[in-house]
Design a protein around this motif. Structure first.
Motif, PDB file in Angstrom:
ATOM      1  N   VAL A   1     -22.693  -3.264  -3.823  1.00 51.86           N
ATOM      2  CA  VAL A   1     -24.075  -3.661  -4.170  1.00 51.86           C
ATOM      3  C   VAL A   1     -24.167  -4.820  -5.151  1.00 51.86           C
ATOM      4  CG1 VAL A   1     -25.143  -1.430  -3.715  1.00 51.86           C
ATOM      5  CG2 VAL A   1     -24.141  -1.847  -5.952  1.00 51.86           C
ATOM      6  N   VAL A   2     -23.113  -4.994  -5.949  1.00 52.33           N
ATOM      7  CA  VAL A   2     -23.257  -5.944  -7.054  1.00 52.33           C
ATOM      8  C   VAL A   2     -23.547  -7.367  -6.561  1.00 52.33           C
ATOM      9  CG1 VAL A   2     -20.788  -6.485  -7.369  1.00 52.33           C
ATOM     10  CG2 VAL A   2     -22.328  -6.559  -9.312  1.00 52.33           C
ATOM     11  N   HIS A   3     -22.887  -7.822  -5.464  1.00 51.70           N
ATOM     12  CA  HIS A   3     -23.105  -9.201  -4.998  1.00 51.70           C
ATOM     13  C   HIS A   3     -24.488  -9.375  -4.392  1.00 51.70           C
ATOM     14  CE1 HIS A   3     -19.136 -10.355  -6.094  1.00 51.70           C
ATOM     15  NE2 HIS A   3     -18.591  -9.393  -5.365  1.00 51.70           N
ATOM     16  N   LEU A   4     -24.969  -8.324  -3.727  1.00 57.78           N
ATOM     17  CA  LEU A   4     -26.338  -8.382  -3.166  1.00 57.78           C
ATOM     18  C   LEU A   4     -27.346  -8.528  -4.301  1.00 57.78           C
ATOM     19  CD1 LEU A   4     -28.408  -7.799  -0.738  1.00 57.78           C
ATOM     20  CD2 LEU A   4     -28.409  -5.489  -1.629  1.00 57.78           C
ATOM     21  N   LEU A   5     -27.161  -7.727  -5.363  1.00 57.84           N
ATOM     22  CA  LEU A   5     -28.130  -7.746  -6.459  1.00 57.84           C
ATOM     23  C   LEU A   5     -28.085  -9.043  -7.256  1.00 57.84           C
ATOM     24  CD1 LEU A   5     -28.061  -4.105  -7.886  1.00 57.84           C
ATOM     25  CD2 LEU A   5     -29.599  -5.090  -6.229  1.00 57.84           C
ATOM     26  N   MET A   6     -26.916  -9.706  -7.265  1.00 57.25           N
ATOM     27  CA  MET A   6     -26.821 -10.955  -8.040  1.00 57.25           C
ATOM     28  C   MET A   6     -27.685 -12.069  -7.467  1.00 57.25           C
ATOM     29  SD  MET A   6     -22.877 -10.927  -9.322  1.00 57.25           S
ATOM     30  CE  MET A   6     -22.931 -12.370 -10.340  1.00 57.25           C
ATOM     31  N   ASP A   7     -28.116 -11.896  -6.211  1.00 59.10           N
ATOM     32  CA  ASP A   7     -29.063 -12.867  -5.629  1.00 59.10           C
ATOM     33  C   ASP A   7     -30.407 -12.817  -6.346  1.00 59.10           C
ATOM     34  OD1 ASP A   7     -27.179 -13.618  -3.831  1.00 59.10           O
ATOM     35  OD2 ASP A   7     -27.875 -12.289  -2.226  1.00 59.10           O
ATOM     36  N   PHE A   8     -30.671 -11.704  -7.063  1.00 62.27           N
ATOM     37  CA  PHE A   8     -31.971 -11.521  -7.716  1.00 62.27           C
ATOM     38  C   PHE A   8     -31.999 -12.053  -9.144  1.00 62.27           C
ATOM     39  CE2 PHE A   8     -31.996  -8.487  -4.315  1.00 62.27           C
ATOM     40  CZ  PHE A   8     -33.311  -8.482  -3.877  1.00 62.27           C
ATOM     41  N   LEU A   9     -30.866 -12.657  -9.591  1.00 63.60           N
ATOM     42  CA  LEU A   9     -30.838 -13.174 -10.963  1.00 63.60           C
ATOM     43  C   LEU A   9     -31.877 -14.270 -11.170  1.00 63.60           C
ATOM     44  CD1 LEU A   9     -27.013 -13.265 -11.714  1.00 63.60           C
ATOM     45  CD2 LEU A   9     -28.704 -11.811 -12.790  1.00 63.60           C
ATOM     46  N   GLY A  10     -32.159 -15.009 -10.117  1.00 63.51           N
ATOM     47  CA  GLY A  10     -33.147 -16.083 -10.238  1.00 63.51           C
ATOM     48  C   GLY A  10     -34.538 -15.650  -9.798  1.00 63.51           C
ATOM     49  N   ASP A  11     -34.743 -14.345  -9.717  1.00 65.60           N
ATOM     50  CA  ASP A  11     -36.019 -13.803  -9.214  1.00 65.60           C
ATOM     51  C   ASP A  11     -37.175 -14.185 -10.138  1.00 65.60           C
ATOM     52  OD1 ASP A  11     -37.368 -12.363  -7.269  1.00 65.60           O
ATOM     53  OD2 ASP A  11     -37.376 -10.532  -8.447  1.00 65.60           O
ATOM     54  N   SER A  12     -38.341 -14.410  -9.525  1.00 62.83           N
ATOM     55  CA  SER A  12     -39.505 -14.771 -10.348  1.00 62.83           C
ATOM     56  C   SER A  12     -39.994 -13.584 -11.175  1.00 62.83           C
ATOM     57  CB  SER A  12     -40.641 -15.282  -9.450  1.00 62.83           C
ATOM     58  OG  SER A  12     -40.934 -14.293  -8.484  1.00 62.83           O
ATOM     59  N   ASN A  13     -39.671 -12.361 -10.724  1.00 67.63           N
ATOM     60  CA  ASN A  13     -40.029 -11.180 -11.511  1.00 67.63           C
ATOM     61  C   ASN A  13     -38.970 -10.995 -12.605  1.00 67.63           C
ATOM     62  OD1 ASN A  13     -40.672  -8.731 -12.564  1.00 67.63           O
ATOM     63  ND2 ASN A  13     -40.575  -7.596 -10.650  1.00 67.63           N
ATOM     64  N   VAL A  14     -39.338 -11.355 -13.844  1.00 65.99           N
ATOM     65  CA  VAL A  14     -38.373 -11.373 -14.952  1.00 65.99           C
ATOM     66  C   VAL A  14     -37.771  -9.975 -15.187  1.00 65.99           C
ATOM     67  CG1 VAL A  14     -38.077 -11.865 -17.417  1.00 65.99           C
ATOM     68  CG2 VAL A  14     -39.562 -13.299 -16.016  1.00 65.99           C
ATOM     69  N   ALA A  15     -38.622  -8.938 -15.103  1.00 61.12           N
ATOM     70  CA  ALA A  15     -38.156  -7.579 -15.419  1.00 61.12           C
ATOM     71  C   ALA A  15     -37.018  -7.156 -14.490  1.00 61.12           C
ATOM     72  CB  ALA A  15     -39.319  -6.600 -15.311  1.00 61.12           C
ATOM     73  N   SER A  16     -37.164  -7.425 -13.170  1.00 67.15           N
ATOM     74  CA  SER A  16     -36.107  -7.006 -12.246  1.00 67.15           C
ATOM     75  C   SER A  16     -34.855  -7.872 -12.435  1.00 67.15           C
ATOM     76  CB  SER A  16     -36.593  -7.047 -10.793  1.00 67.15           C
ATOM     77  OG  SER A  16     -37.008  -8.325 -10.437  1.00 67.15           O
ATOM     78  N   ALA A  17     -35.033  -9.173 -12.782  1.00 66.00           N
ATOM     79  CA  ALA A  17     -33.872 -10.040 -13.038  1.00 66.00           C
ATOM     80  C   ALA A  17     -33.105  -9.549 -14.265  1.00 66.00           C
ATOM     81  CB  ALA A  17     -34.336 -11.481 -13.245  1.00 66.00           C
ATOM     82  N   VAL A  18     -33.833  -9.101 -15.302  1.00 69.82           N
ATOM     83  CA  VAL A  18     -33.184  -8.561 -16.510  1.00 69.82           C
ATOM     84  C   VAL A  18     -32.401  -7.300 -16.149  1.00 69.82           C
ATOM     85  CG1 VAL A  18     -33.624  -7.435 -18.733  1.00 69.82           C
ATOM     86  CG2 VAL A  18     -34.827  -9.542 -18.150  1.00 69.82           C
TER      87      VAL A  18
END
Length: 949
Positions: free
Chosen positions: A396-413
């Protein structure tokens, strides 16, 4: 005392109708005017008017009317007027009504017959009912089902009256015949209900005789059957087996209401694994088939209860429960994830994580407004899965790293915190995570995410190639130096402050002080705003670099993080790079970047200058790179990581302790009876009945049936209300149950005389409300009486109940009053310890407007002992980690949290310091959304904090 009311209609008192106008309208021939007048009369009567002059008018002009609406309103009028005198005898004029009622019961119109029978259900005067009994019984055989079903209800209400059994001797037999012959589902249900409530044996016999046909009966009748089964099984546990078979047969009923009731009945009656599995299956089917969100939430609550008591059965249902994530409602999704996360085992973890990954991908494609919040929930769920079962982290870790640049700050954190934990706990994944992080770093747009990602780069880039890639990535994201040109600075100096604020994109400084992790305040500048609250993300172009864009908004906290990361990377480069020239080149580049940041901070280009903390931190990094020592190198390269590892192990230890505390179950006493199921007769018992017997024995053996409170605890709830020398002695046993307080008051007559019209009068202060009016009692000499009083509670605050006992004695003309002792309702009965994240605590602390500040005043001299004393006194949970409270430093700051039964949050911050004379000083600050909870908790702490007794 107010009389009971069976009818309630909203009435606007603004324009009261006059009795004379009503009388005139009733005497006229205009039917609509008569209907309107009758409605006004009913409303006035319901609001306390008596209108005695209207009775004869209604008898003369309304009684003969053939209009059905008028006749229905007449019945409502008759329902609410006083039909007896002060001594309880029926008024003579009521005889006039009897004839009209008899005519209605024999009327050719079905509606009039049915409405009159409904009216008789609410009549308690035997003298009026007795002449009508033959007519009521005749209606049991009427051709229309509406009349028959109301006739059965009328028979039931008459039979329940004190002399009902004498008035209707053959009613049970008649109703049983009706039940056998009846075809209408509602009438059939009413007939069975009458037998169930009045002659239970006949209802049981009928049920057991027709047991094969129960599944074909109507929905209404099946619901009553389930009520009967519940009642019978509670009183006679030995008969449970045959009734459980009926419930199992009803689980396949087409009605959702019946299947839900079946499942809940099954759970309440049996603990057999096959019964629980059947109930859980039913709940999961309802979760899929019902579209109503409220139904789904209720079903999830039931599944949650099953999870706590029958976890082993629920583990097999985990994928069925997960299907509820298809609902767009966030509350349903949150509840589903909470249930699922506690049911994860090594057998089902892969399936669960696969489903969660699919859901995460779906959130990216959808256009729903709440997708960001849902994505955050999923990331947190995957995070906890990966911590429990590290082997799934790689998937899961590589899939989730796509969300680091997400516009939703809370989920990126959430993602970056997850990556930070996984990179430490899974050494095999370190190289791939670091490589991926460096590749995707430029996409990150939020300052908080950048800070955390930079820390990971600084700590986990270990090889030469990784360190060089790390330095290159940071340089690219900062862009070309310097950060501003000289011409820009001169323009900024010349222009006015307003223009400067308009041109530069800045974070608005807030006057409100921020609360730090240790509970202390910090004045918030632009930089700290970016660090502690949700950052304002400035969308710079990719060519400009994300770090550069954030720095130009005045985020110097991030600048300090960049400086620290570069320092760590240079120190590590010295260890892994053999070429001294390359090291020196990298060092000078890093120093140039740091000096440029300091220049930017002290220039006029930005609205706010650099804050002192960030300035000192960057200067420290510059000094360090100019002059490195082995001791300092060790601190920077290993101590930081060690602190992080300690934090993780501490967190894991706390979670393990909480799980152990939850797992503790009650055990039976050494002298309890053991019933060996293997020695029982098995003749005629089905597999389910056997299972049920085993589970009951198991519960008995482990003491689960014994839930009695401690006797000493019970005695502490008994309060003396009057003195021992008072003529009437009273004491109350107080039971607090969430929204209700029940006072069980024992009143003892200590005189040699009979006390008449004895009344317990209570009044309340605070958010407490009395439910019923007091009643009058007669108390014989030296006898006692138990009086129950119910009080409703609507919010968490300390309430006071006060009152007196009033009575009349034969030798005293006036009423005697005995004033009672006040009963104080303790706030501790409503609040329970709860857990929330540090970020959530700080957000609530900033939002809540009610604060109560209590100065520390105690004889306790040890900080930790005082904290424990406050936790015990306030029934709260300490959120500060035990490791943070260890060691002696003369100062202690801790956050406490609790939740009330009404969903209110209570936050407490304790900051204490040991003085030179050994005494403790400081403050306890309480914050909440409502004033009541803050004041009540403050009073409680003030009362209890002294300690030492």
């Amino acid at each position: 005392m107010e009389k009971s009311c069976s009818l309630l209609i909203h009435f606007d008192k603004g324009t009261p109708a006059l009795a004379n106008e009503i009388k005139e309208a009733l005497e006229g021939n205009d039917v609509p005017a008569k209907i309107d007048a009758m409605k006004k009369a009913v409303m006035l009567l319901l609001n306390g008017e008596t209108l005695p002059q209207l009775f004869i008018t209604i008898i003369r002009y309304v009684l003969p009317s053939e209009d059905h609406t008028i006749q229905k309103l007449l019945l409502l009028y008759l329902e609410i007027i006083e039909k007896t005198d002060s001594k309880g005898r029926v008024l003579p004029e009521m005889i006039l009504i009897c004839q009209n009622l008899r005519n209605n019961l024999q009327h050719p119109n079905e509606y009039l017959r049915g409405a009159t029978l409904r009216f008789l259900c609410r009549l308690n005067e035997v003298d009026i009912i007795e002449p009508l009994i033959p007519s009521i019984m005749n209606n049991l055989e009427h051709r229309h089902p509406y009349v028959r079903r109301n006739a059965i209800l009328a028979v039931m209400s008459v039979y329940k009256l004190p002399q009902g059994e004498q008035l209707l001797v053959d009613a049970p037999e008649k109703i049983e015949n009706v039940l056998t012959a009846e075809q209408d589902p509602s009438a059939k249900r009413n007939a069975f209900l009458m037998l169930f409530q009045c002659v239970q044996e006949r209802a049981i016999n009928y049920l057991l005789t027709h047991v094969d046909r129960v599944s074909d009966w109507g929905e209404l009748l099946q619901m009553v059957v389930l009520d009967l089964i519940r009642k019978v099984c509670r009183t006679n546990k030995g008969e449970k087996g045959k009734y459980i078979k009926i419930i199992i047969s009803l689980l396949t009923a087409p009605s959702a209401a019946v299947t839900y009731e079946c499942a809940s009945t099954l759970v309440s009656l049996s603990s057999a694994p096959s019964a629980i599995r059947a109930a859980a299956n039913t709940y999961c089917q309802l979760l899929q088939s019902q579209s109503d969100n409220n139904v789904k939430l209720i079903v999830l609550d039931r599944l949650n209860e099953l999870k706590s008591s029958h976890k082993d059965v629920m583990v097999d249902m985990i994928m069925d429960v997960l299907r509820a994530l298809s609902s767009p409602n966030l509350d349903i999704r949150r509840k589903t994830l909470d249930i699922v996360l506690e049911l994860i085992t090594p057998r089902n973890i892969n399936e669960v994580v696969l489903t969660l990954k699919k859901e995460v991908v779906k959130t990216q494609s959808g256009e729903l407004e709440k997708n960001g919040e849902y994505c955050q929930m999923l990331i947190q769920a995957i995070h906890s899965c990966a911590i429990k079962f590290p082997e799934v982290a790689s998937t899961v870790v590589h899939l989730l790293m796509d969300f680091l640049g997400d516009s939703n700050v809370a989920s990126a954190v959430d993602v970056v915190v997850f990556v930070r934990e996984i990179i430490e706990t899974n050494p095999k994944l370190r190289v791939s995570i670091v490589t991926r992080l460096l590749d995707t770093f430029y996409q990150i747009r939020a300052a908080r995410v950048c800070s955390c990602a930079l820390w990971i780069i600084g700590e986990y880039c270990l090889s030469l190639s990784e360190v060089e890639s790390g330095i290159t990535t940071i340089k690219q994201c900062l862009g070309d130096l310097p950060f501003y040109s000289v011409s820009e600075e001169s323009e900024a100096t010349d222009s006015s402050k307003k223009t400067q604020q308009a041109n530069s994109i800045t974070t608005v400084s807030s006057r409100r002080p921020a609360v730090l992790a240790d509970g202390t305040y910090a004045t918030q500048s632009a930089a700290s705003e970016t660090a502690f609250s949700s950052p304002t993300v400035v969308q710079g172009s990719l060519t400009a670099g994300n770090l550069r864009s954030l720095l130009l908004t005045g985020d110097f906290f991030l600048g300090a993080v960049v400086a620290c990361t570069l320092t760590k990377l240079i120190l590590r480069l010295e260890e892994v790079q053999p070429s001294k020239i390359e090291v020196n080149k990298a060092t000078t580049n890093a120093l140039l970047i740091m000096v440029s940041m300091l220049q930017l901070g002290e220039s006029y280009v930005l609205a706010h200058p650099i804050d002192n903390d960030s300035h000192d931190r960057i200067v420290l990094c510059i000094r360090l790179l100019c002059n490195t020592g082995d001791e300092v190198r060790k601190i920077w390269l290993s101590s930081c990581r060690e602190s992080f590892v300690n934090m993780l192990s501490d967190k894991q230890l706390r979670e393990t302790e909480e799980i152990k505390a939850k797992a503790q179950i009650s055990h039976s006493q050494p002298d309890d009876l053991i019933d060996f199921y293997h020695l029982k007769s098995r003749r005629g018992m089905s597999h389910l009945e056997l299972e049920d017997e085993v589970q009951d024995d198991l519960k008995r053996a482990t003491g689960e049936f014994v839930k009695d409170e401690n006797d000493a605890n019970k005695l502490s709830r008994v309060l003396q209300l009057t003195g021992f020398s008072d003529p009437v002695y009273a004491e109350a046993y107080v039971t607090v149950h969430h929204y209700d307080i029940v006072l069980d008051v024992t009143v003892i007559n200590r005189t040699k005389e009979t006390l008449q019209n004895l009344c317990l009068e209570l009044a309340t202060m605070g958010d407490l409300k009395l439910v019923e009016r007091p009643q009058n009692y007669t108390l014989a000499p030296e006898s006692s009486k138990q009086i129950k009083a119910n009080i409703k509670v609507s919010s968490t605050e300390t309430g006071v109940i006060f009152g007196n006992i009033v009575y009349e004695a034969s030798n005293v003309l006036e009423r005697t009053v005995v004033v009672l002792n006040d009963i104080h309702i303790d706030i501790m009965d409503y609040i329970s310890p709860a857990v929330c994240s540090d970020a959530a605590f700080r957000t609530m602390w900033a939002e809540f407007e009610w604060e109560n500040k209590v100065a520390v005043n105690t004889v306790i001299q040890d900080e930790k002992e005082f904290l424990d004393h406050i936790i015990k006194s306030t029934n709260m949970k300490c959120l500060t980690a035990p490791s943070a409270l260890e060691d002696e430093c003369g100062f202690l700051a801790a956050n406490l949290y609790a939740k009330s039964v009404f969903g209110e949050d209570a936050l407490v911050n304790l900051s204490i310091e040991k003085q030179s004379d050994g005494k403790l000083s400081g403050y306890i600050r309480i914050r909440s959304k409502t004033q009541g909870i803050a004041l009540s908790l403050g009073d409680k702490i003030t009362l209890k904090q002294k300690g030492g007794s």
